[in-house]
Write an enzyme that holds these catalytic residues in place. Structure first.
Site, PDB file in Angstrom:
ATOM      1  N   LYS A  23     141.269  -1.539  56.459  1.00 17.21           N
ATOM      2  CA  LYS A  23     142.187  -1.979  57.839  1.00 17.21           C
ATOM      3  C   LYS A  23     141.299  -0.420  58.447  1.00 17.21           C
ATOM      4  CE  LYS A  23     145.258  -4.896  59.178  1.00 17.21           C
ATOM      5  NZ  LYS A  23     145.413  -6.015  59.173  1.00 17.21           N
ATOM      6  N   ARG A  93     150.235  -1.966  61.789  1.00 15.46           N
ATOM      7  CA  ARG A  93     149.500  -3.412  60.601  1.00 15.46           C
ATOM      8  C   ARG A  93     149.191  -2.391  58.722  1.00 15.46           C
ATOM      9  NH1 ARG A  93     146.747  -7.787  63.251  1.00 15.46           N
ATOM     10  NH2 ARG A  93     147.166  -7.824  64.970  1.00 15.46           N
ATOM     11  N   GLY A 102     147.912 -10.673  53.188  1.00 17.12           N
ATOM     12  CA  GLY A 102     149.194 -11.364  52.980  1.00 17.12           C
ATOM     13  C   GLY A 102     150.647 -10.454  52.436  1.00 17.12           C
ATOM     14  N   MET A 104     151.762  -7.492  52.392  1.00 19.13           N
ATOM     15  CA  MET A 104     152.245  -5.749  53.381  1.00 19.13           C
ATOM     16  C   MET A 104     152.919  -6.708  54.110  1.00 19.13           C
ATOM     17  SD  MET A 104     151.443  -2.730  51.306  1.00 19.13           S
ATOM     18  CE  MET A 104     149.789  -2.951  51.471  1.00 19.13           C
ATOM     19  N   ARG A 337     135.985  -6.889  57.339  1.00 21.98           N
ATOM     20  CA  ARG A 337     136.017  -6.453  55.724  1.00 21.98           C
ATOM     21  C   ARG A 337     135.190  -7.402  55.284  1.00 21.98           C
ATOM     22  NH1 ARG A 337     141.957  -8.804  54.585  1.00 21.98           N
ATOM     23  NH2 ARG A 337     141.623 -10.658  55.024  1.00 21.98           N
ATOM     24  N   HIS A 455     147.297 -19.225  17.182  1.00 19.28           N
ATOM     25  CA  HIS A 455     146.037 -20.587  16.588  1.00 19.28           C
ATOM     26  C   HIS A 455     145.482 -20.530  18.036  1.00 19.28           C
ATOM     27  CE1 HIS A 455     144.299 -24.151  15.318  1.00 19.28           C
ATOM     28  NE2 HIS A 455     143.689 -23.521  13.818  1.00 19.28           N
ATOM     29  N   ARG A 561     135.956 -14.425  12.188  1.00 17.73           N
ATOM     30  CA  ARG A 561     137.407 -14.150  11.159  1.00 17.73           C
ATOM     31  C   ARG A 561     137.367 -15.202  10.144  1.00 17.73           C
ATOM     32  NH1 ARG A 561     139.431 -13.824  17.379  1.00 17.73           N
ATOM     33  NH2 ARG A 561     137.473 -15.290  17.158  1.00 17.73           N
ATOM     34  N   ARG A 617     134.228 -10.597   8.871  1.00 22.39           N
ATOM     35  CA  ARG A 617     134.871 -10.154   8.180  1.00 22.39           C
ATOM     36  C   ARG A 617     135.822  -9.829   7.179  1.00 22.39           C
ATOM     37  NH1 ARG A 617     140.185  -9.033  12.754  1.00 22.39           N
ATOM     38  NH2 ARG A 617     140.364 -11.057  11.890  1.00 22.39           N
ATOM     39  N   SER A 764     133.980  -0.810  14.439  1.00 22.62           N
ATOM     40  CA  SER A 764     134.233  -1.802  15.285  1.00 22.62           C
ATOM     41  C   SER A 764     135.715  -1.929  15.462  1.00 22.62           C
ATOM     42  CB  SER A 764     133.776  -3.746  14.831  1.00 22.62           C
ATOM     43  OG  SER A 764     133.643  -4.678  15.330  1.00 22.62           O
ATOM     44  N   CYS A 831     135.632  -5.340  19.382  1.00 26.15           N
ATOM     45  CA  CYS A 831     135.841  -6.837  19.106  1.00 26.15           C
ATOM     46  C   CYS A 831     137.246  -7.258  19.507  1.00 26.15           C
ATOM     47  CB  CYS A 831     135.231  -6.748  17.921  1.00 26.15           C
ATOM     48  SG  CYS A 831     136.413  -6.147  16.617  1.00 26.15           S
ATOM     49  N   TYR A 851     127.623  -1.892  21.516  1.00 24.23           N
ATOM     50  CA  TYR A 851     128.427  -3.002  22.128  1.00 24.23           C
ATOM     51  C   TYR A 851     129.774  -3.508  22.362  1.00 24.23           C
ATOM     52  CZ  TYR A 851     129.603  -3.971  17.095  1.00 24.23           C
ATOM     53  OH  TYR A 851     130.845  -4.032  15.911  1.00 24.23           O
TER      54      TYR A 851
END
Lengths: 873, 873
Positions: A23, A93, A102, A104, A337, A455, A561, A617, A764, A831, A851
């Protein structure tokens, strides 16, 4: 030179956001641009951190600097603080580096007291306005600075209105307001034991302190944690001359966006209220007009505002969110902003800005928050309806998206109800592999037990189905087909709504809007793909997830897996036979039954990935996970296996572990029972041979050995793999390549990665386990104490959601360096769950990994995050 | 230049032990000294490792080098391999760097075949001897090289003796021996399908291979693991001309020590057999004469041997263990090495050699193996009796020493029986704090459940009482007061004997000799103390252990586990009240009850340590450890606490954890419930004030915060500690110093030690937990798979017994470096089990730590290990 803690708006600029907050920096920037900004000064974020360092005290230096600036300020505006003749009133402010709307506190009309208000009434020639401003100030100051609850003041107003026989605040006149001031002050004295502070300088310092203090309030802390804003940033405080939108019908206040923040449409979007202060817009007591209405109301002001808005958007080269006030026909800008926006809007605006020639494609890529994409990929609740919804509980946000449907309690019911066209939410104590079909047809899944890696959570994320897991407060009554939560009893067929992005559980039906991927999406993602260095792979255990990952742009499978394949009904029996086997021969017999299934699974995965890497794996979980725990199941399964209940119980007891997370699992199983690795290798290689033989593309399987902590351990298992694979390949007569690598998920593996790399062709990083071991806490148990840690700011974010760069990250960097030292061309990837988390992806980019792999629905997020990381680099 | 794989004895010397093995190096050295050594050559340890690298093949280079050396050898001795006229016969013996007696294989009389034996018979003019040698060779070669079981050959001999109607082998004549050769060879052909190899060169190569192979036999692997001998060292092979102690009554063979290996007494000690080969001495068929008898038998030979022995001892400056053979009145030395000896002998010899001026005090310090001291500090079984004992089972070697006593099953019985003068062994499923008194009076403790860190193990080590824990094969019947193990049923009052140094459990009574610390001990330890750099502290939770540690030379307490204090009957109730408390106030009330007890405990510890550091670790275990698990106990304790059974069960359920090792414990408790840290600080500081006020010495408590993983976590708890402590100190009016430090036992703490050190004044490495987290396996569960790991040589030693220097050690070194970087004067120590393990102590010295802390009975071991580390440095 001592630190400068206070900046006049004219001293700052838009780049000083770290010091002045968003601000403050933008007020300075607008001032520099010659826009109509009420002047003032900003107390820096460094003053805030200093305040905390000094034990929540504003030190003398800062105080002196504030008053020196106040004096200059008075000269500049020609008004004086506390001067009844021509009083300077200010707003105080907060304004942090990142917008925390909102969260603070704000205090308006500061500088009023009994004497000043009289002068102010005369000066404005509007006693009602003056006293209204005064009572608002007392109310706000008491609430924010002195922690006297606001509702108590509202009660006093209500009492007054009752006495006066009126309904609206606006019906109260100047004398009423004057009387309210008296009553407010009396109430204040009664509660605090002292008079309301009359000295404007005292008011100012208290208000500044209150803003600093509000940085540490609970809702700010929660917001920061959710938005990854560091606690040590602190907030700045903006002290600004008041302008009054409530000084008559020629005045007003409003907020507006340069483009529609929901859709991205290019047109001024916003609303305003005549004769009101900002808080009135927020409070929603009166219904504001749309901004377009201002064109009719005050055409000149509108044109001025529209021109400023246009200039600001061009200046900042992004959609702006602005606050303004009109005082007696004169426009003032209170804030601008970059506007928050929905994912759809973000995408449209980014693409439009490119088409408008305002930004480059690379800039566009930086304009969409990666994790926002989630909401494009999953159904979302209708925002307006959500506000009205009744929250009855909260679980873990296990798989994002929103779902609404009728409750069913079994997978069978789920299927049956879905078949007849019902939308259902499956509610289970916990899910198991037999529930797959039911999960597949559900809109959403809700479980009582199980964490982020249960699961239910893993499967739901793979499917992209909304899931809230581990809501322990649910009291289940499966026999009666009902559960209670948050005081409600919900029966089969009742509607509930769940939000897998927040973990919220709502009573009743909340309409959802479906996932919506527009044409902009693929155009935008192509820009992202063009710049990123990291490959993005998917975690997929079955062809369905693999296809989904592919559709979202996955460049292969980074984690399959295999154990998930063992759970299917036809296979788990053989798996159990394997576990209860008393010798290698019997184990091999049982494994031989599973092998053809596994081979089929792998063939299907290879087909989907068309020659891109498929990383498999080997068996990871402890064997007891495949055995029953309930008495009745034990009996049934013992019969099925043709062994006695005692024998099965003995096996189960022998597999019991004190800390299963650190037990007999991962490659430890293959070291104990090499025949498991042998079978899995056979399936992997035979499948690759079959698919390669079809001639469409060649397959190069990546075999991944989990939980390695020592190179000899990897070598032992690798020797089994290589012996088995090479024999099959030689027999096949075709030229098949494969790689053997390892998970780095045990601290010791990272520490000895130079040795591990002598055997591993790829690493990995399994950052879920690596985080657990590095922190020494189990994800399943940490929930019991992590809240205390957040409350005490020991941890600011969940290390399982965002990779801990200091500790775990250090191990990752160390391992990457050591690994490359031994084997310069080693492939490095990640992974764990972190593979789909933007800040973690950025870390992976910086750490030089090749990766990331994540669940299919996070692939687009990872692609964008990777692109942004490359651009920031 | 290519590697040299074969050395003639005349080419080597005593320093070449790594390459030639101990035996080879010493044979070379004796050759250099001009002693009568039958000549030969040594195939190096590098040839052995090459053999394994080449897939268990002896490559052409090595083979050629062996035969080239054989040719030179033939020239040297004037005999030829396979020459019937003047045959060269050889022995083929293993010889590793470290002595591994009896672990690997030996073949004697190699070079004989049907033709050579004829010539040999003529040459020696002793056909019986020649054929006896031949049949021995066939037998040994078949066993060692061809894996035909020895007993089968013994059966053939027995059959022959029966046919001939004789009892002793010596009664068989030359023809009988000849016939045995025929029968042996027939048996060989029958079993192996080929003729017994007649070519001496084939015999030689097969024998060399067999020795290499024997490096990898199971008993060698177990021996290496027990003695920390690396697998990759390999063994050398010594090929040496045969001399025959069995060639007549003027011949013989024997072994002797220059000093008594049991007592250290300075006098030739040993035995010999006339007309025998070495194996006859070992086999124990005939009873040998003491070496002193040789003085009468063959005075010249004796004098020559005694002179050689004396010269060897002076040359090697240590007690020698020698093998010799007398062939037709001529003495040959077959081996010399530094003799193995008991701890008592080691101590006496080291001290005597100093007094004799042969070695320096520092050298003496290096002459006693630290872990040997254990046997001086604890009772030991009588060695002769132990040989006859019946082993019925094996548990974990949880606390060293030997114990023999009558079995009792409860702590009460233990006390009662002991009170009436019985020696008892307490047998429990597992022990708990209520058993303390019974444990205190027991000779030994045997448990069915529990690992090396179980209650029984920890307490027993503290007391110095022998303990075998975790013998899961015991079937307990507590009601009948009996148990079964190894097929025996043992009732209350029956004798058993247990060995806490090996984990062995024996049926019946085996006499023990008591711990014996001689005057030499303190003289010797003073030499050790003079050179060591590491301080040695004791782990002690109570005054008894503290006194014991002090008596053994502990320079303070490095670890006081306060939770052990909570278990005592008077306190555990308050502890449980604390756990079931629903708010801070109730928790504080319960804690207030414990505080005076804790204060008293700490006062007592300070008194014992007389101003030396006392390091107090704050509450560490998860709270559920203080709650009951059995239904009946739950009822009883709920009543005691005045709450319902349901309520207590709810609390127990809420404390359940999937992986308690990684759960709500350590400083996580203090972050959740700061009042616990407050109470403990109060007790620590008040106690220190009280003791200091007495004026005898000043106390500087060390407060240790466990399980820290993040500096903010430590800061949070430290702030509580400091606020509490400083207030008490200010009130007391005395000048008390204290330090606050942390355990480094979570990998993340080690990785971020630079940050942690901003708050921690000391680090104490908790290597038990650090090992668990770094390896990712729980000590309690690892037993299930570690055997597979040892079998497959993935791990060669137990990382909980010997600090893993590659992985865990890397973290320790990293943390030490980072910690000192931030705070150069930080104290660094170790307080895990490794603190008493010699190789780990050596590591700590090298890593630059300041101290190690270990259980009281390991303090002398640590002192000596620290001294040796300093000397080796």
């Amino acid at each position: 030179m001592s630190t400068k803690f206070v900046y006049k708006f004219s001293e700052g600029n838009g780049t000083m956001r770290e010091l002045l907050g968003g601000k403050g920096a933008n007020l300075a920037e607008m001032t520099n641009l010659g826009m109509p900004v009420p002047q003032g000064f900003t107390v820096t974020t460094e003053a805030c951190t200093q305040y905390y360092k000094d034990g929540k005290q504003i030190n003398e230096d800062i105080r002196n600097e504030i008053f020196a600036n106040l004096a200059d300020f008075e000269k500049l505006v020609g008004k004086k603080f506390g001067d009844p003749e021509n009083p300077l009133l200010v707003s105080v402010r907060s304004g942090a580096r990142a917008s925390m709307p909102g969260m603070m506190d704000t205090i308006l009309n500061l500088g009023l007291n009994d004497e000043v208000v009289e002068g102010f009434a005369k000066f404005t020639n509007n006693p009602r306005f003056a006293y209204d401003s005064y009572r608002r100030f007392i109310q706000m100051f008491s609430d924010v600075v002195m922690e006297l609850p606001k509702p108590e003041f509202e009660k006093i107003i209500d009492q007054k209105k009752e006495e006066r026989g009126v309904v609206q605040d606006t019906e109260l006149d100047a004398d009423d307001m004057k009387d309210l001031v008296v009553r407010f002050k009396a109430f204040y004295k009664e509660k605090k034991g002292t008079d309301f502070p009359a000295d404007p300088k005292v008011q100012l310092m208290e208000a500044v302190k209150a803003v600093f203090r509000s940085w540490d309030n609970p809702r700010a802390n929660v917001y920061r944690r959710m938005n990854e804003i560091p606690y040590d940033w602190g907030t700045a405080v903006n002290v600004q001359m008041m302008v009054f939108g409530n000084s008559g019908d020629n005045s007003g206040t409003g907020v507006a966006f340069t483009r529609n923040p929901a859709t991205g449409e290019k047109a001024l979007f916003g609303e305003y209220l005549i004769n009101a202060q900002g808080e009135d817009v927020v409070a929603g007591v009166r219904t504001p007009f749309p901004i377009s209405h201002l064109k009719e109301d005050m055409p000149e002001v509108y044109d001025q505002f529209a021109a400023i808005a246009d200039r600001l958007e061009k200046h900042y080269r992004d959609m702006q969110d602005m606050e303004f006030t009109i005082e007696n026909g004169q426009l003032f800008m209170l804030q601008t902003r970059n506007g928050k926006r929905t994912a759809a809007a973000a995408l449209k605006i980014a693409v439009d800005l490119v088409d408008e020639g305002m930004i480059s494609e690379n800039e566009a890529v930086l304009r969409v928050e990666p994790k926002q994409l989630d909401s494009l990929l999953h159904p979302q609740f209708d925002a307006a309806e959500l506000k009205k919804a009744e929250l009855i509980g909260k679980g873990l946000a296990a798989s994002p998206g929103a779902a609404c449907g009728k409750v069913v309690f079994t997978a069978e019911d789920a299927k049956e109800w879905a078949d007849r066209g019902e939308k259902i939410v499956l509610v289970r104590r916990e899910t198991s592999p037999e529930d797959i079909e039911g999960m597949n047809v559900a809109e959403g899944i809700l479980t009582v037990r199980g964490g982020m890696t249960s699961h239910a959570a893993v499967v739901a994320r793979g499917m992209g189905t909304c899931c809230v897991s581990g809501c322990g407060e649910i009291v289940m009554n499966e026999e009666a087909k009902e559960f209670t939560l948050g005081g409600k009893t919900i029966k089969e067929g009742d509607f509930i709504s769940i939000d897998g992005s927040t973990g919220n559980i709502y009573y009743g039906a909340i309409p959802t809007s479906p996932a919506a991927i527009s044409g902009d999406f693929s155009r935008f993602m192509a820009w992202a793909d063009a710049v990123r260095k990291l490959k993005v792979l998917a975690n997929a255990d079955n062809p369905r997830d693999a296809k989904q990952g592919r559709a979202f742009g996955a460049q292969g499978i980074g984690l399959c897996r295999t154990e998930h394949m063992f759970f299917e009904e036809t296979r788990i029996k053989a798996m159990r036979e394997m576990i209860v086997a008393e010798n290698t021969e019997d184990r091999k017999k049982a494994l031989a039954k599973i092998e053809p299934y596994q081979q089929g699974d792998f063939e299907a995965l290879y087909e989907v990935m068309e020659g891109d890497p498929v990383t498999i794996r080997f068996l990871d979980p402890p064997l007891h996970e495949f055995l029953p725990t309930k008495e009745e199941d034990i009996k049934e399964i013992a019969d099925e296996l043709g062994i006695t209940v005692e024998k099965l119980k003995t096996v189960i007891a022998s597999l019991h572990e004190f800390n299963p997370m650190m037990g007999h699992r991962g490659c430890r199983l293959a070291v104990s029972y090499p025949e498991i690795a042998e079978m899995q290798t056979t399936a992997v290689i035979k499948a690759a041979i079959n698919v390669t033989k079809k001639g469409k593309f060649s397959v190069k399987p990546q075999i991944m050995i989990p939980l390695v902590g020592e190179v000899k351990e990897l070598k032992f298992v690798k020797d089994v793999v290589v012996a088995t694979a090479d024999k099959l390949i030689a027999e096949s007569g075709i030229d098949l390549e494969y790689e053997v690598g390892t998970m780095i998920e045990i601290p010791r593996a990272a520490l000895t990665a130079d040795e591990i790399a002598t055997e591993a062709e790829f690493f990995s990083f399994g950052t879920n386990d690596l985080t657990q071991m590095t922190f020494g806490f189990s994800r399943d148990d940490a929930g019991k104490f992590l809240d205390y840690y957040y409350d005490n700011k020991v941890y600011e974010s969940d290390p399982f959601a965002h990779l801990d760069q200091k500790g775990v990250g250090k191990l990752v960097e160390m391992a990457a360096k050591l690994g490359r030292q031994t084997r310069p061309d080693i492939h490095l990837g990640i992974c764990g769950e972190h593979g789909g988390d933007p800040t973690s992806v950025e870390f992976c980019h910086r750490a030089g990994l090749d990766y990331v792999s994540c669940s299919p629905f996070r692939v687009p997020i990872a692609r964008l995050a990777a692109a942004q990381a490359a651009l920031k680099d």
